[in-house]
Write a protein that holds these residues in place. Structure first.
Motif, PDB file in Angstrom:
ATOM      1  N   LEU A  99      13.702   2.358   0.304  1.00 42.59           N
ATOM      2  CA  LEU A  99      13.132   3.283  -0.819  1.00 42.59           C
ATOM      3  C   LEU A  99      13.317   4.577  -0.725  1.00 42.59           C
ATOM      4  O   LEU A  99      13.557   5.259   0.360  1.00 42.59           O
ATOM      5  CB  LEU A  99      11.565   3.010  -1.264  1.00 42.59           C
ATOM      6  N   HIS A 115      14.496   7.702  -3.876  1.00 46.97           N
ATOM      7  CA  HIS A 115      14.512   8.350  -5.313  1.00 46.97           C
ATOM      8  C   HIS A 115      13.362   7.131  -6.097  1.00 46.97           C
ATOM      9  O   HIS A 115      13.507   6.050  -5.843  1.00 46.97           O
ATOM     10  CB  HIS A 115      15.787   8.611  -5.991  1.00 46.97           C
ATOM     11  N   PHE A 116      12.543   7.893  -6.706  1.00 43.47           N
ATOM     12  CA  PHE A 116      12.032   6.850  -7.679  1.00 43.47           C
ATOM     13  C   PHE A 116      10.967   5.893  -6.891  1.00 43.47           C
ATOM     14  O   PHE A 116      10.380   4.848  -7.286  1.00 43.47           O
ATOM     15  CB  PHE A 116      12.473   6.201  -8.805  1.00 43.47           C
ATOM     16  N   ARG A 117      10.630   6.256  -5.512  1.00 43.90           N
ATOM     17  CA  ARG A 117      10.098   5.326  -4.631  1.00 43.90           C
ATOM     18  C   ARG A 117       8.589   4.637  -5.313  1.00 43.90           C
ATOM     19  O   ARG A 117       8.201   3.646  -4.924  1.00 43.90           O
ATOM     20  CB  ARG A 117       9.700   5.943  -3.414  1.00 43.90           C
ATOM     21  N   ASP A 118       7.822   5.646  -6.012  1.00 43.06           N
ATOM     22  CA  ASP A 118       6.435   5.185  -6.366  1.00 43.06           C
ATOM     23  C   ASP A 118       6.686   4.122  -7.517  1.00 43.06           C
ATOM     24  O   ASP A 118       5.900   3.208  -7.599  1.00 43.06           O
ATOM     25  CB  ASP A 118       5.815   6.290  -6.977  1.00 43.06           C
ATOM     26  N   GLU A 119       7.620   4.245  -8.279  1.00 43.23           N
ATOM     27  CA  GLU A 119       7.937   3.489  -9.495  1.00 43.23           C
ATOM     28  C   GLU A 119       8.324   2.127  -8.672  1.00 43.23           C
ATOM     29  O   GLU A 119       7.980   0.848  -9.350  1.00 43.23           O
ATOM     30  CB  GLU A 119       9.144   3.892 -10.474  1.00 43.23           C
ATOM     31  N   TYR A 134       8.080   0.799  -5.741  1.00 47.47           N
ATOM     32  CA  TYR A 134       6.633   0.332  -5.121  1.00 47.47           C
ATOM     33  C   TYR A 134       5.873  -0.318  -5.959  1.00 47.47           C
ATOM     34  O   TYR A 134       5.186  -1.340  -5.872  1.00 47.47           O
ATOM     35  CB  TYR A 134       6.056   1.480  -4.315  1.00 47.47           C
ATOM     36  N   GLY A 135       5.583   0.438  -7.053  1.00 49.00           N
ATOM     37  CA  GLY A 135       4.757  -0.231  -8.058  1.00 49.00           C
ATOM     38  C   GLY A 135       5.106  -1.543  -8.830  1.00 49.00           C
ATOM     39  O   GLY A 135       4.456  -2.750  -8.847  1.00 49.00           O
ATOM     40  N   ASP A 154       4.578  -4.212  -5.837  1.00 49.06           N
ATOM     41  CA  ASP A 154       3.194  -4.410  -6.011  1.00 49.06           C
ATOM     42  C   ASP A 154       2.655  -5.515  -6.900  1.00 49.06           C
ATOM     43  O   ASP A 154       1.949  -6.312  -6.825  1.00 49.06           O
ATOM     44  CB  ASP A 154       2.179  -3.261  -5.802  1.00 49.06           C
ATOM     45  N   GLU A 175      11.079   4.164   3.956  1.00 49.69           N
ATOM     46  CA  GLU A 175      11.543   4.931   3.089  1.00 49.69           C
ATOM     47  C   GLU A 175      12.515   6.151   3.743  1.00 49.69           C
ATOM     48  O   GLU A 175      12.071   6.488   4.787  1.00 49.69           O
ATOM     49  CB  GLU A 175      10.341   5.542   2.477  1.00 49.69           C
TER      50      GLU A 175
END
Length: 224
Positions: free
Chosen positions: A58, A60-64, A66-67, A70, A82
Motif C-alpha cells: 500500500l 497512496h490511498f492506503r486507508d481506503e 485497507y478499508g 477489511d 506500506e
C-alpha cells in the motif's frame, strides 16, 4: 511461491477521467465488477493459484484500500506492507516489498489485474519451476511474442522470478517496471513469455473506458 500484489499507485489517470466526466472520483481498485471491487477479484484469483503467501503493498490511498480489504475479510488472508514515502515509483514499491525477504520465488502482480486467471498464473509458475536455471529466469505474461524473449517491449506484471534476481536492479531505480526488465534482458537474464488463456487478460485498467469494457466482458461471461 509467494505473491506480491502492488496497490500503491496514484490513480491519477482514473481521477482525471472522473473529473473530465464531472463525476465524483472513485479509486479504480474500488470500482466493482460483478458487485465486487477490482482488488478483491485480483486477490481471489491469486489465492486460487499455487501461491502460499500474499503480500499487498500500500501507498497512496492506503486507508481506503485497507478499508476494502477489511470489509471483504482479506486481512487474515494477506500480509500488508506500506511504503513509508508514498511518492515513489513502482520499482521502489517492489523494492520495499522485497526488503528483508528477497530470498524467495515470487509472483509479482498489480492489484488492478482482475482479468488474470488462476490458470495463467499457474502456467507462469509451472514454466518457472520447470526451468533448470530458474534463478536466472523471468516467466512473464506475453504481450506479443511467446516463448523465449529477446526484448522486454510491452512487458510488465504479472511475472514470476526469484526475489534476489530483481532486487539489485531495483535499487536506486525509482522508475516504472519496463526499464528494469530491459536492463535484465540486456544482462542475459532469460525471459519466457506465457500465452494468455484469454485475450481479456491482456487488457489494462488505466482509464474509466477500459474499466467499463472489462466490466462488460467479465459480467457477460458470468451471465450477469
Amino acid at each position: 511461491m509467494d505473491a506480491i500484489i502492488t496497490a500503491a499507485g496514484r490513480n491519477s489517470r482514473m481521477i482525471e477521467d472522473f473529473t473530465n466526466l464531472k463525476m465524483e472520483p472513485i479509486h479504480k481498485l474500488k470500482l466493482k465488477i460483478d458487485d465486487k471491487p477490482i482488488i478483491i477479484h485480483t486477490i481471489e484469483n491469486v489465492m486460487k493459484a499455487d501461491i502460499e503467501n500474499i503480500t499487498v503493498m500500500l501507498g497512496h490511498f492506503r486507508d481506503e484500500i485497507y478499508g476494502i480489504l477489511d470489509e471483504y475479510s482479506m486481512l487474515d488472508c494477506v500480509r500488508i506492507r506500506e511504503n513509508s514515502n508514498v511518492d515513489v515509483a513502482l520499482s521502489e514499491t517492489i523494492l520495499n516489498a522485497l526488503s528483508g525477504c528477497s530470498d524467495c520465488d515470487y509472483l509479482f502482480m498489480a492489484a488492478d489485474q482482475p482479468t488474470i486467471s488462476p490458470e495463467t498464473i499457474n502456467n507462469m509458475i509451472n514454466i518457472y519451476n520447470s526451468d533448470s536455471d530458474k534463478y536466472n529466469l523471468v516467466s512473464v505474461l506475453a504481450r506479443r511474442k511467446t516463448g523465449v524473449l529477446n526484448s522486454a517491449e510491452g512487458l510488465g506484471m504479472p511475472f514470476c522470478c526469484y526475489g534476489s534476481l530483481i532486487y539489485n536492479y531495483l535499487k536506486g531505480a525509482n522508475c516504472n517496471l519496463n526499464p528494469i526488465l530491459r536492463n535484465m534482458i540486456k544482462d542475459g537474464v532469460k525471459f519466457y513469455g506465457i500465452e494468455a488463456v484469454d485475450d481479456v487478460e491482456l487488457l489494462n485498467i488505466n482509464h474509466y473506458s477500459e474499466y467499463l469494457k472489462i466490466k462488460d466482458i467479465i459480467e457477460k461471461s458470468s451471465g450477469n
